[in-house]
Design an enzyme around this catalytic site. Structure first.
Site, PDB file in Angstrom:
ATOM      1  CG  HIS A   1      -0.398   7.964   2.028  1.00  0.00           C
ATOM      2  ND1 HIS A   1      -1.154   6.839   1.654  1.00  0.00           N
ATOM      3  CD2 HIS A   1      -0.287   9.100   3.593  1.00  0.00           C
ATOM      4  CE1 HIS A   1      -1.037   6.764   3.445  1.00  0.00           C
ATOM      5  NE2 HIS A   1      -0.933   7.977   4.155  1.00  0.00           N
TER       6      HIS A   1
ATOM      7  CG  HIS B   1       2.815   5.593   6.162  1.00  0.00           C
ATOM      8  ND1 HIS B   1       2.531   5.742   8.111  1.00  0.00           N
ATOM      9  CD2 HIS B   1       1.430   5.701   5.623  1.00  0.00           C
ATOM     10  CE1 HIS B   1       1.859   6.109   7.559  1.00  0.00           C
ATOM     11  NE2 HIS B   1       0.252   6.366   6.614  1.00  0.00           N
TER      12      HIS B   1
ATOM     13  CD  GLU C   1      -3.877   8.844   3.401  1.00  0.00           C
ATOM     14  OE1 GLU C   1      -3.316   9.307   4.456  1.00  0.00           O
ATOM     15  OE2 GLU C   1      -4.369   8.678   2.194  1.00  0.00           O
TER      16      GLU C   1
ATOM     17  CG  HIS D   1       0.384   9.795   7.218  1.00  0.00           C
ATOM     18  ND1 HIS D   1      -0.694   9.813   6.447  1.00  0.00           N
ATOM     19  CD2 HIS D   1       0.290  11.103   6.605  1.00  0.00           C
ATOM     20  CE1 HIS D   1      -1.644  10.028   5.724  1.00  0.00           C
ATOM     21  NE2 HIS D   1      -0.633  11.524   5.909  1.00  0.00           N
TER      22      HIS D   1
ATOM     23  CB  THR E   1      -5.912   8.184   6.064  1.00  0.00           C
ATOM     24  OG1 THR E   1      -5.111   7.428   5.897  1.00  0.00           O
ATOM     25  CG2 THR E   1      -5.548   9.302   6.872  1.00  0.00           C
ATOM     26  CB  THR E   2      -4.973   2.382   4.790  1.00  0.00           C
ATOM     27  OG1 THR E   2      -4.815   1.862   6.078  1.00  0.00           O
ATOM     28  CG2 THR E   2      -4.294   3.790   4.293  1.00  0.00           C
TER      29      THR E   2
ATOM     30  CG  HIS F   1      -2.279  -0.828   1.479  1.00  0.00           C
ATOM     31  ND1 HIS F   1      -2.477  -1.565   0.377  1.00  0.00           N
ATOM     32  CD2 HIS F   1      -1.958  -2.321   2.868  1.00  0.00           C
ATOM     33  CE1 HIS F   1      -3.006  -3.111   0.489  1.00  0.00           C
ATOM     34  NE2 HIS F   1      -2.823  -2.828   2.558  1.00  0.00           N
TER      35      HIS F   1
HETATM   36  C1  LIG Z   1      -4.090  -3.042  14.272  1.00  0.00           C
HETATM   37  C2  LIG Z   1      -3.331  -2.549  13.381  1.00  0.00           C
HETATM   38  C3  LIG Z   1      -3.307  -1.294  12.490  1.00  0.00           C
HETATM   39  C4  LIG Z   1      -4.502  -1.221  12.647  1.00  0.00           C
HETATM   40  C5  LIG Z   1      -3.386  -2.375  11.072  1.00  0.00           C
HETATM   41  C6  LIG Z   1      -1.951  -1.660  10.599  1.00  0.00           C
HETATM   42  C7  LIG Z   1      -1.270  -0.189  11.037  1.00  0.00           C
HETATM   43  O1  LIG Z   1      -0.415   0.272  11.046  1.00  0.00           O
HETATM   44  N1  LIG Z   1      -2.371   1.028  10.435  1.00  0.00           N
HETATM   45  C8  LIG Z   1      -2.528   2.117   9.659  1.00  0.00           C
HETATM   46  C9  LIG Z   1      -1.830   2.949  10.776  1.00  0.00           C
HETATM   47  C10 LIG Z   1      -1.127   3.799   9.582  1.00  0.00           C
HETATM   48  C11 LIG Z   1      -2.638   4.937   8.899  1.00  0.00           C
HETATM   49  S1  LIG Z   1      -2.330   6.071   8.410  1.00  0.00           S
HETATM   50  N2  LIG Z   1      -2.062   6.589   7.090  1.00  0.00           N
HETATM   51  O2  LIG Z   1      -1.472   6.948   8.945  1.00  0.00           O
HETATM   52  O3  LIG Z   1      -3.083   7.168   9.050  1.00  0.00           O
HETATM   53  C12 LIG Z   1      -3.081   4.050   8.518  1.00  0.00           C
HETATM   54  C13 LIG Z   1      -2.889   2.249   8.707  1.00  0.00           C
HETATM   55 ZN   LIG Z   2      -0.861   7.069   6.239  1.00  0.00          ZN
END
Ligand SMILES: CC[C@H](C)CCC(=O)Nc1ccc(S(N)(=O)=O)cc1
Ligand SMILES: [Zn+2]
Length: 258
Positions: free
Chosen positions: A94, A92, A104, A117, A196-197, A62
């Site tokens: 986007h 990470h 985002e 992020h 956001t995912t 992703h």
């Molecule tokens: C319970 C395990 C956890 C939900 C699944 C793994 C995870 O870390 N997901 C995650 C983290 C950060 C963002 S964001 N883009 O920074 O909002 C989106 C998804």
């Molecule tokens: Zn993110």
């Protein structure tokens, strides 16, 4: 089939398997600067990162992420809009297929080419997974990227891309200091939101920096050379891995600056 960013499994389809996608505190949002309210009670962000907690870099299909050892309070976020101590788990990005999109969050409708992020979890809970299910469990610092000067700190990350080109690939990544990715000015907007995912959990205190960091057009192009697809599959460039802004639903956005 699992979620993604394509026509058949992208953001408009996520509610099919994750009904919270239409929930009351979804992210990202468009930040309307004129509608945000300055809160003089908001403290400056206190970010303390220890490069020795940096473990590895991986392509999860992703985005790519850099993960940190979070068994001690070596890399933490304090103050700002939060109370208590939040530990850095990973960071990470986007980004878009072209420079006119990719972030985002947007500011007064403006999209940036990419968004960083930095994901932290509240140490009042046992671990990230547990924290992710609590309304005050996570705090994510968002930093916009704009095309401009070459970014030496980002180059260290980009140099690892050949090892993580395809989904599922990972490699050791040590001694990286995430502070080197922060803008000089840490003025921010903050609001209550979500991942956001998928699973889109409504557990995130969002902290979005007003000042972007820069990277060169060539560096941005390297992001677009990563793949959503695994080795041996038909190659699919990792681009446009962003969710568009979601309804504010009455939430207020506070500013740490006037
Ligand atoms: C319970 C395990 C956890 C939900 C699944 C793994 C995870 O870390 N997901 C995650 C983290 C950060 C963002 S964001 N883009 O920074 O909002 C989106 C998804
Ligand atoms: Zn993110």
């Amino acid at each position: 089939m699992s979620w993604g960013y394509a026509e058949n499994n992208g953001p408009d389809k996520w509610a099919d398997n994750y009904p919270i996608a239409n929930g009351p505190r979804q992210s990202p949002i468009d930040i309307v600067s004129g509608a945000s309210s300055y809160d003089k009670g908001l403290k400056p962000l206190k970010l303390k990162y220890d490069p020795s907690t940096c473990l590895e870099i991986l392509n999860n299909g992703h985005s790519f992420q850099v993960t940190f050892a979070d068994d001690t309070d070596s890399s933490t976020l304090k103050d700002g809009p939060i109370s208590g101590i939040y530990r850095l788990k990973q960071f990470h990005f986007h980004w878009g297929a072209s420079d006119d999109k990719g972030s985002e969050h947007t500011v007064n409708g403006t999209k940036y080419p990419a968004e960083l992020h930095l994901v932290h979890w509240n140490t009042k809970y046992a671990n990230f997974g547990e924290a992710a299910s609590k309304p005050d469990g996570l705090a994510v610092v968002g930093v916009f990227l704009q095309i401009g000067a070459q970014n030496a700190s980002l180059q260290k990350i980009i140099d690892a891309f050949t090892a993580i080109k395809a989904k599922g690939q990972q490699t050791t990544f040590a001694g990286f200091d995430p502070s080197s990715l922060l803008p000089g000015c840490l003025d921010y907007w903050t609001y209550e939101g979500s991942l956001t995912t998928p699973p889109l959990l409504e557990s995130v205190t969002w902290i979005v920096c007003k000042q972007p960091i820069s990277l060169s057009a060539d560096q941005m192009a390297k992001f677009r050379s990563l793949l959503f697809s695994a080795k041996g599959e038909a190659e699919c460039c990792m681009v446009d891995n962003y969710r568009p802004p979601q309804p504010l639903k009455g939430r207020s956005v506070r500013a740490s600056f006037q």
